[in-house]
Write an enzyme that holds these catalytic residues in place. Sequence first.
Site, PDB file in Angstrom:
ATOM      1  N   SER A 143       0.826  -1.205  -0.014  1.00 18.00           N
ATOM      2  CA  SER A 143      -0.015   0.032  -0.130  1.00 18.00           C
ATOM      3  C   SER A 143       0.805   1.319   0.074  1.00 18.00           C
ATOM      4  CB  SER A 143      -0.902  -0.179   1.291  1.00 18.00           C
ATOM      5  OG  SER A 143      -1.838   1.143   1.640  1.00 18.00           O
ATOM      6  N   TYR A 157      -1.981  -0.351  10.188  1.00 17.75           N
ATOM      7  CA  TYR A 157      -2.142  -0.779   8.669  1.00 17.75           C
ATOM      8  C   TYR A 157      -0.821  -0.455   7.998  1.00 17.75           C
ATOM      9  CZ  TYR A 157      -3.554  -1.465   4.065  1.00 17.75           C
ATOM     10  OH  TYR A 157      -3.849  -1.608   2.661  1.00 17.75           O
TER      11      TYR A 157
END
Length: 248
Positions: A143, A157
Amino acid sequence: MDEVILITGGTRGIGAATALLAARRGYRICINYQADTHAAQRTLDQVRELGAEAIAVQADVSSEEQVQRLYQQVDAELGPLRALVNNAGTVGPRARLDEMSQARLWHLMQTNVIGPMLCAKHALLRMSTRHGGRGGAIVNVSSAAARLGSPGEYVDYAASKGAMDTFTLGLAKEVAGEGVRVNSVRPGYIYTEFHRLSGDAQRVSKLAPGIPMGRGGQPEEVAEAIIWLLSEQASYATGTFVDLAGGR
């Protein structure tokens, strides 16, 4: 092509888009999912409509016992694995670190870090020439958060994806001489249902004006990069990151 691909978290969003594109490119496909049988069946039906030989297998990738069962089913029903897409992942509701519980952190790291490592381990036992395999390719779905940190949203995350970036670099070098390539894609704001997990299903639309390209991305755009990295057209790429974040 007639090669076998395993896509974890393959029932929706980037995973489903990758499964559909893999079907068009002639792969035999295993769609892994954790719980949503209905979504898995829907994606399975779609790839089969495209003419692909495909199966859907339920397994929690953070459990090595379940990962072993998943791979055994792939071996038995599809044949030798040649491609792995480590796409399964999770995120918690938007929060600061000082609001996060230990249970949330454990669950996220088990799913986003330990799970992909276990899947890569068992892929290597089949792909690596060291273990009698014919080679293959792994793509880890990271990501843009790994680069940006996601302060005030979900630093846990972001940290998990940072760990995956380091894992990608290290593993790529570790197995480069064994016929296995390891690469990564780093999507930014992509229109998928994943954002529901963070508590804001409209997050991409809200944030799109701040993206240099002025829009969010589509899962199909990420799928194209994944399938390219798995292909022979990317035969000299390993330890490579493809950023798909609209300029962020």
